[in-house]
Design a protein around this motif. Structure first.
Motif, short mmCIF file in Angstrom:
data_model
loop_
_atom_site.label_atom_id
_atom_site.label_comp_id
_atom_site.label_asym_id
_atom_site.label_seq_id
_atom_site.Cartn_x
_atom_site.Cartn_y
_atom_site.Cartn_z
N PHE A 74 0.87 -1.18 0.00
CA PHE A 74 0.00 0.00 0.00
C PHE A 74 0.90 1.23 0.00
CE2 PHE A 74 -3.19 -2.74 2.35
CZ PHE A 74 -4.18 -2.66 1.38
N PRO A 75 0.38 2.37 -0.43
CA PRO A 75 1.18 3.59 -0.26
C PRO A 75 1.51 3.75 1.24
CG PRO A 75 -0.80 4.02 -1.55
CD PRO A 75 -0.94 2.64 -1.00
N PRO A 76 2.61 4.43 1.55
CA PRO A 76 2.98 4.58 2.96
C PRO A 76 1.91 5.33 3.74
CG PRO A 76 4.44 5.86 1.53
CD PRO A 76 3.58 5.03 0.64
N GLN A 77 1.72 4.90 4.98
CA GLN A 77 0.75 5.56 5.86
C GLN A 77 1.51 6.23 7.00
OE1 GLN A 77 -2.74 2.93 6.81
NE2 GLN A 77 -1.57 1.49 5.58
N PHE A 78 1.06 7.43 7.32
CA PHE A 78 1.69 8.17 8.41
C PHE A 78 0.81 8.10 9.65
CE2 PHE A 78 3.30 9.76 4.45
CZ PHE A 78 4.66 9.70 4.69
N GLN A 79 1.45 8.12 10.80
CA GLN A 79 0.67 8.05 12.03
C GLN A 79 -0.04 9.38 12.25
OE1 GLN A 79 2.33 7.93 16.15
NE2 GLN A 79 1.69 5.79 16.09
N VAL A 80 -1.37 9.34 12.28
CA VAL A 80 -2.13 10.58 12.51
C VAL A 80 -2.57 10.67 13.96
CG1 VAL A 80 -2.91 10.93 10.14
CG2 VAL A 80 -4.26 9.49 11.65
N SER A 81 -2.52 9.55 14.68
CA SER A 81 -2.85 9.58 16.10
C SER A 81 -2.22 8.36 16.75
CB SER A 81 -4.37 9.55 16.29
OG SER A 81 -4.70 9.33 17.65
N ALA A 82 -1.59 8.58 17.90
CA ALA A 82 -0.99 7.44 18.61
C ALA A 82 -2.07 6.61 19.29
CB ALA A 82 0.02 7.94 19.64
N THR A 83 -3.24 7.20 19.50
CA THR A 83 -4.39 6.49 20.05
C THR A 83 -5.29 6.15 18.88
OG1 THR A 83 -4.24 7.98 21.92
CG2 THR A 83 -6.24 6.65 21.76
N PRO A 84 -5.67 4.89 18.70
CA PRO A 84 -6.47 4.56 17.52
C PRO A 84 -7.83 5.24 17.52
CG PRO A 84 -6.24 2.66 19.00
CD PRO A 84 -5.32 3.72 19.51
#
Ligand code: NAG
Ligand code: NAG
Ligand code: NAG
Ligand code: NAG
Length: 241
Positions: free
Chosen positions: A180-190
């Motif tokens: 998949f294209p790379p995903q960036f962490q948008v929140s450390a809490t899901p």
């Protein structure tokens, strides 16, 4: 890409590990070693411009609807104790008929486990659904269940890096190794819905009813399409796999 190819490729994601028994949530899923690096999977992750994020801003499973994000993308969320959620908004182009775009929205959630060899296997709760809009097909807009029989899906590998500019970056490789294209962490809490089946049974009939009921208020292909056409080159290049 043909409409039927898209459907076929969705179906492909389904049976890979059907022989595995039901996945138990085994507790801690955190792996920090040489290759699964820098942080745990826990949190919410999103590709590109990060407009697609799991949870209520993307989907309303209570009535099987979606809220169209500004741009296409893919988002995974994981808890550290074995639950995942997936959101995808993708647009596929049609080389010979540039106006014949197909848009696909997908929402699903369930359990996941990390195998000893580093692969991830997810098992859906059975209440996932997808919406497909094809600008040219006779039936141009429909909603249907996705992984309604708690299918498992294999992801061969994952890697987490730290990007100097964007922070934690997750690479997930699909069952056939395609990333998949790379995903960036948008929140450390899901950012996730409750981690259980939110419908009893998601039947095609229910899907049809719910689509009909709200078709008057539904955002039409035309309004989605106007923005989407501008995006399609980027979308095909970056999100179509
Ligand atoms: C493009 O759209 C046309 C018209 O709907 C269709 O006949 C054709 O098969 C599509 N081609 C691809 C590659 O999807
Ligand atoms: C579906 O449910 C969501 C959240 O409960 C609500 O905001 C939305 O308006 C509903 N949509 C339709 C079409 O009923
Ligand atoms: C799928 O899993 C959910 C929750 O784990 C369960 O409630 C449901 O009965 C299962 N459905 C099927 C078809 O196995
Ligand atoms: C890990 O094991 C699963 C189940 O046997 C298999 O399907 C998968 O391809 C393996 N992954 C790797 C990276 O070898």
């Amino acid at each position: 890409m043909r409409f039927s190819t898209i459907i076929a490729s969705l179906a492909l994601a389904v049976p890979a590990l059907a022989q595995l028994d039901s996945i138990q949530s085994t507790g801690e899923q955190m792996i920090l070693n040489d290759i699964h690096n820098t942080t745990s999977l826990g949190g919410s992750w999103s590709t590109g411009s990060k407009n697609v994020v799991t949870g209520p801003q993307f989907a309303s499973p209570n009535n099987m609807s979606f809220h169209f994000p500004k741009t296409t993308g893919i988002s995974f969320s994981f808890t550290n104790d074995g639950f995942f959620e997936l959101a995808q908004y993708r647009i596929f182009g049609n080389g010979s008929q540039p106006n014949c775009l197909t848009a696909m929205m997908l929402w699903d959630h369930g359990r996941y486990t990390i195998l000893a060899n580093g692969s991830i296997v997810t098992q859906s709760f059975g209440d996932g659904y997808q919406q497909v809009q094809n600008a040219c097909a006779a039936v141009s807009n429909f909603i249907q269940p996705f992984n309604a029989n708690n299918e498992t899906t294999l992801y061969q590998q994952f890697r987490i890096f730290t990007d100097l500019q964007d922070g934690y970056k997750l690479h997930i490789f699909q069952f056939d190794g395609t990333p998949f294209p790379p995903q960036f962490q948008v929140s450390a809490t899901p950012i996730m819905f409750p981690t259980r089946n939110l419908h009893n049974t998601t039947t095609a009939a229910a899907a049809k009813r719910s689509l009909k009921k709200r078709s008057a208020g539904e955002r039409s292909w035309a309004s989605v399409g106007a923005g989407a056409i501008a995006l399609v080159v980027a979308a095909v290049a970056s999100v179509s796999l």
